[in-house]
Design a protein around this motif. Structure first.
Motif, PDB file in Angstrom:
ATOM      1  N   SER A 778      -0.979  -5.676   0.217  1.00 39.74           N
ATOM      2  CA  SER A 778      -0.060  -6.746   0.614  1.00 39.74           C
ATOM      3  C   SER A 778      -0.468  -8.017  -0.092  1.00 39.74           C
ATOM      4  O   SER A 778      -1.028  -8.921   0.495  1.00 39.74           O
ATOM      5  CB  SER A 778      -0.076  -6.942   2.134  1.00 39.74           C
ATOM      6  N   GLY A 779      -0.243  -8.051  -1.386  1.00 36.51           N
ATOM      7  CA  GLY A 779      -0.662  -9.206  -2.165  1.00 36.51           C
ATOM      8  C   GLY A 779      -2.027  -9.040  -2.787  1.00 36.51           C
ATOM      9  O   GLY A 779      -2.457  -9.862  -3.577  1.00 36.51           O
ATOM     10  N   TYR A 780      -2.733  -8.001  -2.433  1.00 39.07           N
ATOM     11  CA  TYR A 780      -4.046  -7.749  -3.009  1.00 39.07           C
ATOM     12  C   TYR A 780      -4.216  -6.251  -3.201  1.00 39.07           C
ATOM     13  O   TYR A 780      -3.457  -5.432  -2.673  1.00 39.07           O
ATOM     14  CB  TYR A 780      -5.168  -8.300  -2.126  1.00 39.07           C
ATOM     15  N   SER A 781      -5.219  -5.887  -3.998  1.00 35.14           N
ATOM     16  CA  SER A 781      -5.505  -4.482  -4.261  1.00 35.14           C
ATOM     17  C   SER A 781      -6.726  -4.046  -3.469  1.00 35.14           C
ATOM     18  O   SER A 781      -7.623  -4.836  -3.176  1.00 35.14           O
ATOM     19  CB  SER A 781      -5.766  -4.261  -5.757  1.00 35.14           C
ATOM     20  N   ALA A 782      -6.753  -2.765  -3.129  1.00 29.38           N
ATOM     21  CA  ALA A 782      -7.900  -2.193  -2.431  1.00 29.38           C
ATOM     22  C   ALA A 782      -8.002  -0.727  -2.798  1.00 29.38           C
ATOM     23  O   ALA A 782      -7.021  -0.104  -3.230  1.00 29.38           O
ATOM     24  CB  ALA A 782      -7.748  -2.341  -0.918  1.00 29.38           C
ATOM     25  N   TYR A 783      -9.203  -0.175  -2.646  1.00 29.60           N
ATOM     26  CA  TYR A 783      -9.344   1.264  -2.787  1.00 29.60           C
ATOM     27  C   TYR A 783      -8.735   1.916  -1.541  1.00 29.60           C
ATOM     28  O   TYR A 783      -8.995   1.486  -0.407  1.00 29.60           O
ATOM     29  CB  TYR A 783     -10.805   1.658  -2.928  1.00 29.60           C
ATOM     30  N   PHE A 784      -7.939   2.931  -1.754  1.00 30.26           N
ATOM     31  CA  PHE A 784      -7.249   3.602  -0.651  1.00 30.26           C
ATOM     32  C   PHE A 784      -8.243   4.038   0.422  1.00 30.26           C
ATOM     33  O   PHE A 784      -7.965   3.934   1.625  1.00 30.26           O
ATOM     34  CB  PHE A 784      -6.493   4.811  -1.207  1.00 30.26           C
ATOM     35  N   ASN A 785      -9.402   4.494   0.020  1.00 27.50           N
ATOM     36  CA  ASN A 785     -10.415   4.956   0.979  1.00 27.50           C
ATOM     37  C   ASN A 785     -10.953   3.844   1.863  1.00 27.50           C
ATOM     38  O   ASN A 785     -11.520   4.113   2.930  1.00 27.50           O
ATOM     39  CB  ASN A 785     -11.591   5.623   0.248  1.00 27.50           C
ATOM     40  N   ASP A 786     -10.815   2.601   1.430  1.00 29.79           N
ATOM     41  CA  ASP A 786     -11.355   1.485   2.204  1.00 29.79           C
ATOM     42  C   ASP A 786     -10.381   0.989   3.275  1.00 29.79           C
ATOM     43  O   ASP A 786     -10.736   0.112   4.067  1.00 29.79           O
ATOM     44  CB  ASP A 786     -11.705   0.309   1.276  1.00 29.79           C
ATOM     45  N   LEU A 787      -9.172   1.537   3.302  1.00 28.11           N
ATOM     46  CA  LEU A 787      -8.191   1.119   4.295  1.00 28.11           C
ATOM     47  C   LEU A 787      -8.438   1.822   5.627  1.00 28.11           C
ATOM     48  O   LEU A 787      -9.025   2.907   5.677  1.00 28.11           O
ATOM     49  CB  LEU A 787      -6.775   1.433   3.802  1.00 28.11           C
ATOM     50  N   THR A 788      -7.966   1.214   6.696  1.00 21.89           N
ATOM     51  CA  THR A 788      -8.042   1.861   7.997  1.00 21.89           C
ATOM     52  C   THR A 788      -7.124   3.086   7.994  1.00 21.89           C
ATOM     53  O   THR A 788      -6.174   3.168   7.195  1.00 21.89           O
ATOM     54  CB  THR A 788      -7.576   0.918   9.119  1.00 21.89           C
ATOM     55  N   PRO A 789      -7.378   4.064   8.861  1.00 25.01           N
ATOM     56  CA  PRO A 789      -6.472   5.216   8.931  1.00 25.01           C
ATOM     57  C   PRO A 789      -5.017   4.802   9.133  1.00 25.01           C
ATOM     58  O   PRO A 789      -4.108   5.399   8.532  1.00 25.01           O
ATOM     59  CB  PRO A 789      -7.012   5.995  10.136  1.00 25.01           C
ATOM     60  N   ALA A 790      -4.776   3.778   9.967  1.00 22.00           N
ATOM     61  CA  ALA A 790      -3.405   3.330  10.210  1.00 22.00           C
ATOM     62  C   ALA A 790      -2.779   2.759   8.941  1.00 22.00           C
ATOM     63  O   ALA A 790      -1.596   2.996   8.646  1.00 22.00           O
ATOM     64  CB  ALA A 790      -3.390   2.291  11.324  1.00 22.00           C
ATOM     65  N   MET A 791      -3.566   1.990   8.159  1.00 18.49           N
ATOM     66  CA  MET A 791      -3.013   1.427   6.936  1.00 18.49           C
ATOM     67  C   MET A 791      -2.781   2.501   5.880  1.00 18.49           C
ATOM     68  O   MET A 791      -1.838   2.412   5.082  1.00 18.49           O
ATOM     69  CB  MET A 791      -3.944   0.346   6.383  1.00 18.49           C
ATOM     70  N   LYS A 792      -3.619   3.531   5.851  1.00 17.12           N
ATOM     71  CA  LYS A 792      -3.358   4.646   4.929  1.00 17.12           C
ATOM     72  C   LYS A 792      -2.010   5.282   5.241  1.00 17.12           C
ATOM     73  O   LYS A 792      -1.217   5.570   4.329  1.00 17.12           O
ATOM     74  CB  LYS A 792      -4.478   5.684   5.034  1.00 17.12           C
ATOM     75  N   GLU A 793      -1.758   5.504   6.521  1.00 17.16           N
ATOM     76  CA  GLU A 793      -0.480   6.091   6.916  1.00 17.16           C
ATOM     77  C   GLU A 793       0.671   5.156   6.565  1.00 17.16           C
ATOM     78  O   GLU A 793       1.739   5.609   6.147  1.00 17.16           O
ATOM     79  CB  GLU A 793      -0.475   6.393   8.417  1.00 17.16           C
ATOM     80  N   GLU A 794       0.459   3.850   6.732  1.00 14.22           N
ATOM     81  CA  GLU A 794       1.519   2.894   6.406  1.00 14.22           C
ATOM     82  C   GLU A 794       1.828   2.937   4.911  1.00 14.22           C
ATOM     83  O   GLU A 794       2.997   2.883   4.509  1.00 14.22           O
ATOM     84  CB  GLU A 794       1.091   1.485   6.836  1.00 14.22           C
ATOM     85  N   MET A 795       0.800   3.065   4.080  1.00 11.47           N
ATOM     86  CA  MET A 795       1.018   3.166   2.636  1.00 11.47           C
ATOM     87  C   MET A 795       1.805   4.438   2.298  1.00 11.47           C
ATOM     88  O   MET A 795       2.695   4.425   1.440  1.00 11.47           O
ATOM     89  CB  MET A 795      -0.325   3.186   1.905  1.00 11.47           C
ATOM     90  N   ILE A 796       1.475   5.518   2.965  1.00 12.55           N
ATOM     91  CA  ILE A 796       2.168   6.782   2.717  1.00 12.55           C
ATOM     92  C   ILE A 796       3.629   6.689   3.141  1.00 12.55           C
ATOM     93  O   ILE A 796       4.530   7.235   2.479  1.00 12.55           O
ATOM     94  CB  ILE A 796       1.443   7.939   3.440  1.00 12.55           C
ATOM     95  N   ARG A 797       3.901   5.987   4.256  1.00 12.95           N
ATOM     96  CA  ARG A 797       5.258   5.901   4.781  1.00 12.95           C
ATOM     97  C   ARG A 797       6.172   4.999   3.958  1.00 12.95           C
ATOM     98  O   ARG A 797       7.397   5.058   4.099  1.00 12.95           O
ATOM     99  CB  ARG A 797       5.238   5.385   6.233  1.00 12.95           C
ATOM    100  N   ARG A 798       5.599   4.147   3.112  1.00 10.10           N
ATOM    101  CA  ARG A 798       6.452   3.285   2.299  1.00 10.10           C
ATOM    102  C   ARG A 798       7.366   4.140   1.426  1.00 10.10           C
ATOM    103  O   ARG A 798       6.951   5.144   0.855  1.00 10.10           O
ATOM    104  CB  ARG A 798       5.607   2.353   1.427  1.00 10.10           C
ATOM    105  N   THR A 799       8.610   3.712   1.311  1.00  5.87           N
ATOM    106  CA  THR A 799       9.592   4.462   0.536  1.00  5.87           C
ATOM    107  C   THR A 799       9.137   4.604  -0.906  1.00  5.87           C
ATOM    108  O   THR A 799       8.738   3.625  -1.553  1.00  5.87           O
ATOM    109  CB  THR A 799      10.954   3.755   0.574  1.00  5.87           C
ATOM    110  N   SER A 800       9.191   5.837  -1.415  1.00  6.55           N
ATOM    111  CA  SER A 800       8.820   6.102  -2.801  1.00  6.55           C
ATOM    112  C   SER A 800      10.089   6.182  -3.632  1.00  6.55           C
ATOM    113  O   SER A 800      10.924   7.071  -3.443  1.00  6.55           O
ATOM    114  CB  SER A 800       8.032   7.417  -2.897  1.00  6.55           C
ATOM    115  N   MET A 801      10.269   5.228  -4.542  1.00  7.36           N
ATOM    116  CA  MET A 801      11.502   5.097  -5.309  1.00  7.36           C
ATOM    117  C   MET A 801      11.460   5.948  -6.577  1.00  7.36           C
ATOM    118  O   MET A 801      10.401   6.179  -7.164  1.00  7.36           O
ATOM    119  CB  MET A 801      11.724   3.634  -5.713  1.00  7.36           C
ATOM    120  N   GLY A 802      12.629   6.347  -7.004  1.00  3.48           N
ATOM    121  CA  GLY A 802      12.790   6.984  -8.308  1.00  3.48           C
ATOM    122  C   GLY A 802      13.656   6.109  -9.187  1.00  3.48           C
ATOM    123  O   GLY A 802      14.298   5.164  -8.731  1.00  3.48           O
ATOM    124  N   LEU A 803      13.680   6.422 -10.490  1.00  3.83           N
ATOM    125  CA  LEU A 803      14.519   5.667 -11.430  1.00  3.83           C
ATOM    126  C   LEU A 803      15.414   6.637 -12.202  1.00  3.83           C
ATOM    127  O   LEU A 803      15.030   7.772 -12.439  1.00  3.83           O
ATOM    128  CB  LEU A 803      13.648   4.876 -12.412  1.00  3.83           C
TER     129      LEU A 803
END
Length: 803
Positions: A778-803
């Motif tokens: 959210s405006g910054y970068s992080a290693y996926f492993n350093d996120l809380t379990p809830a934030m990992k799930e939130e990242m996964i739930r974000r819509t994955s767009m195609g082009l």
């Protein structure tokens, strides 16, 4: 016990340790940093305590105290030169470590003291001895920490601390100290600390003895000398190591380090390497002075280019050597991590720090400023892909094709950096706030996404974050949480008397103004406490205006003063108002009372939940939905308009959430947009997860309906693409095309994640297989492993767009 000034420095001593193949140097430095176990450094806390426990120091002026405490810490803390380094300096006594600030928020953080090593998210090593040492200083700071000095009574202190720990309505980051600045490293490189100290001394002679101004200038002189002496310690250490080194090539490298550090930061930098080293020493010291959060070197390709160009012409440096130095500098910035308690991690997850390095943009005259060093930094960010620095790129109507191709090419390959900022929007926004056009054109993002004029602004861009979604909940229950009796907000009309959408809007607006006023009352008490008890002379000497005005940045000394308040849950509020408008007052499918009853039951009836989820949503190119998000933003801005901080600057509007959108999702009751309690709020300006159903063009069209002149503290707009669709040259071209259109039509900012959805799931389930998978949060970068379990799930739930 506090560290003695005679304790030995930590220093590698074995001959041959510096055997590093030149072509692999930066890679090896990266591997060493990533392999290091993060831990807590106690030295700053102990040395700070040692200084303030000395009775001889307790009667000194607060400016002098702060400068001397920092100098004492820099003089006596451990230092090291690690194998293969070209840029040296240590944030902490550990290869990768974090600091504690007992005078600020350190005692609150120490509630997790015995949990740090074994906690699930962001574990930090800390020895039993260090735990005991930290416990021993707690009584001294219990009556001296900032929260105590902010409040008039212990009851008020308890209330403030509890409110910050729970943080259901707002979080005041200034309670932990003021940070989020972009210092004037250009002047530091040009004048050196001696030049700055000389300027302070001249102004001091014109000031009345014992006046605040006189003491401010004295503190600047002390801080400047302390920073210079800190660099000279590394010169001495490297020289001693060179004498012991048996390998001639490695001894020569160490002597080169010693020579550079003997000159900077005391003297003005003469070479590209000296300029980088000078910046890094200052970066360390400022992070030690106050809250170690989002101190940003900013436009390094811009202000370091003259050194690069001069060295190149003189034959002192090749392009490849400059890239190696830039890479070594970047790796060093990943050696610091924040020490956050469990509660704070909910706000700033993933080892957040936010040290932004920005590339691209324009000169102060408006002409494009991209250069060869810009390209070098782009290559470094692509090849390293580390959590720090937080890399960003500026674009404008005259940005060169080669530059844009490189930016989008890097992103399409999944670097997930840089995030992109639009000069055509941001420069006018800064100008409308009174920033001179030349200063506005010299802006850099700070922290997450906040634009400031570099070297001249004390903007406290992350002063506080405000829960906008909960405001709608209060509006639907007469200022109370749903299902609760405590009166938190203003008393407004019950839903039984709301006969039109205007009645709902009226309640929403009243609750917003009430909540913002409550926030500002607490924030301004903390602003005053920071100014009176925790000035920052080192930061101030690197912000233009402070020396001229004879005032610390915490007292409004800088040329520009703003404070950023972040609107969190904006899209949820907008989508919910749109749902009420259509479902209740247009379609008349249910009454306001029935709607609120469903919300109290957490939308347990799936039929009604799906009905609300299918209401118009922001992010689908639907003007009906988009106008309500714009309206919610208007209300938030109106509540802040006309309000000024105790430093005399206006409060600016930001729309980003760090990781609070996930935590506040567990706080806010079910909402009329179909979101249940426990589900994440929208992240920043982005559509709610899964609700952007019509592809990237529709999302961007909705984004272009927002008036970004009202978001003067910046936005974070996250968008995630499937790596399988954008990784090809054709995919990269398509991505560049849609974002070029977005920016031409007035888009402010974008941060692009290019990820394989399967990889995120695999990284969640098998973290050891993806230890350094970099994601934009959210405006910054992080290693996926350093996120809380809830934030990992939130990242996964974000819509994955195609082009």
């Amino acid at each position: 016990m506090p560290l003695s000034t005679n304790e030995k420095q930590a220093r590698p001593a074995s001959p041959g340790l510096f055997l590093v193949k030149k072509k692999d140097r930066v890679t090896r430095l990266k591997e060493a940093v990533q392999a290091a176990t993060p831990g807590i450094c106690t030295e700053r806390a102990l040395l700070w305590t040692e200084y303030f426990k000395d009775k001889a120091n307790q009667s000194k002026h607060v400016y002098v105290q702060m400068a001397e405490a920092l100098a004492h810490s820099q003089k006596n803390r451990s230092i090291a030169v690690h194998p293969g380094e070209l840029i040296v300096g240590n944030y902490t006594s550990r290869r990768v470590g974090g600091l504690l600030f007992p005078e600020l928020h350190g005692l609150v953080v120490m509630q997790d003291l015995f949990k740090f090593p074994n906690r699930e998210t962001n574990p930090l090593e800390v020895s039993r001895l260090d735990q005991a040492r930290l416990l021993s200083i707690a009584p001294f700071w219990a009556t001296r920490m900032l929260a105590v000095k902010t409040c008039d009574s212990w009851l008020d202190t308890f209330s403030l601390v509890l409110n910050q720990l729970m943080g259901n309505y707002y979080i005041i980051n200034e309670a932990a100290g003021i940070s989020h600045i972009a210092p004037d490293y250009e002047t530091l490189c040009r004048l050196g600390t001696d030049g700055i100290a000389a300027k302070a001394a001249k102004l001091q002679k014109q000031s009345l003895m014992d006046a605040d101004k006189w003491y401010f200038y004295e503190s600047v002189r002390i801080a400047a000398e302390g920073l210079a002496a800190f660099g000279e310690r590394y010169a001495q250490l490297a020289g001693e190591m060179a004498e012991r080194e048996l390998d001639e090539d490695l001894a020569a490298e160490l002597k080169g380090i010693a020579e550079v550090c003997s000159r900077v930061p005391r003297k003005g930098a003469k070479t590209f390497r000296e300029a980088l080293q000078s910046c890094f020493f200052a970066q360390i010291a400022i992070n030690n002075e106050s809250l170690d959060n989002s101190v940003c070197p900013g436009r390094m390709d811009h202000y370091l280019y003259p050194y690069y160009e001069k060295d190149l012409k003189a034959g002192l440096l090749t392009r490849e050597e400059a890239k190696e130095l830039a890479g070594a500098f970047s790796v060093k910035m990943s050696e610091i991590v924040p020490v956050f308690s469990k509660y704070i991690t909910r706000t700033h997850g993933g080892f957040f720090n936010g040290q932004i390095v920005n590339v691209g943009g324009t000169h102060k005259n408006g002409k494009d400023s991209t250069n060869e060093l810009t390209m070098i930094f782009l290559e470094v960010m692509d090849e390293l892909r580390m959590r720090q620095p937080n890399y960003t790129a500026r674009v404008h109507k005259n940005s060169p094709k080669e530059y844009l191709d490189k930016v989008y090419g890097i992103l399409s390959k999944g670097a997930n950096s840089p995030s992109i900022y639009n000069d055509e929007v941001i420069v006018p926004v800064l100008k409308q706030n009174g920033v001179k056009i030349g200063d506005a054109r010299n802006y850099t993002p700070v922290g997450c996404v906040e634009p400031v004029a570099q070297g001249v602004s004390f903007s406290s861009t992350d002063a506080a974050l405000f829960n906008t979604a909960i405001i709608l909940e209060l509006a639907l229950n007469q200022g109370r949480r749903l299902g609760r009796v405590a009166q938190i907000g203003a008393k407004t009309k019950p839903v039984s008397q709301m006969t039109c959408i205007e009645d709902v809007q009226e309640a929403f607006e009243i609750q917003m103004f009430h909540g913002i006023n409550r926030l500002l009352k607490d924030l301004q008490a903390i602003e005053i406490a920071n100014a009176e008890y925790h000035p920052t002379p080192l930061s101030s000497m690197l912000l233009d205006g402070c020396l001229e005005n004879g005032a610390c940045s915490t007292r409004g000394g800088a040329r520009y003063n703003f404070s950023g308040i972040q609107c969190v849950g904006l899209v949820d509020a907008g989508d919910s108002l749109a749902a009420i408008k259509q479902a209740v007052f247009e379609d008349k499918k249910l009454s306001m009372e029935e709607l609120v009853e469903h919300l109290k039951n957490n939308l347990s009836d799936d039929r009604w939940r799906h009905y609300l989820l299918n209401m118009p949503k922001f992010g689908n190119d639907d003007p009906f939905a988009d106008v309500w998000t714009a309206y919610a933003l208007d209300v938030f801005k109106a509540a802040l308009d006309g309000k000024t901080s105790t430093r005399g600057g206006k409060y600016t509007v930001g729309v980003y959430s760090v990781t609070l959108h996930e935590y506040w999702g567990t706080v806010v009751s079910a909402l009329p947009n179909g979101r249940r309690n426990g589900e994440s709020l929208s992240n920043g300006m982005s559509p709610s997860n899964g609700q952007d159903r019509k592809g990237p063009t529709a999302v961007l069209n909705s984004m272009n309906r927002i008036d970004y002149s009202k978001t003067d503290n910046g936005i974070n707009f996250n968008i995630k693409f499937d790596a399988n669709t954008v990784g090809s040259p054709a995919g990269c071209t398509a991505m560049k095309s849609i974002f070029s259109t977005y920016f031409k039509r007035g888009g402010m900012q974008a941060q692009i994640n290019v990820l394989d959805p399967k990889v995120l799931i695999e990284a969640r389930d098998n973290p050891e297989a993806y230890p350094h998978l970099l994601v934009r949060v959210s405006g910054y970068s992080a290693y996926f492993n350093d996120l809380t379990p809830a934030m990992k799930e939130e990242m996964i739930r974000r819509t994955s767009m195609g082009l």
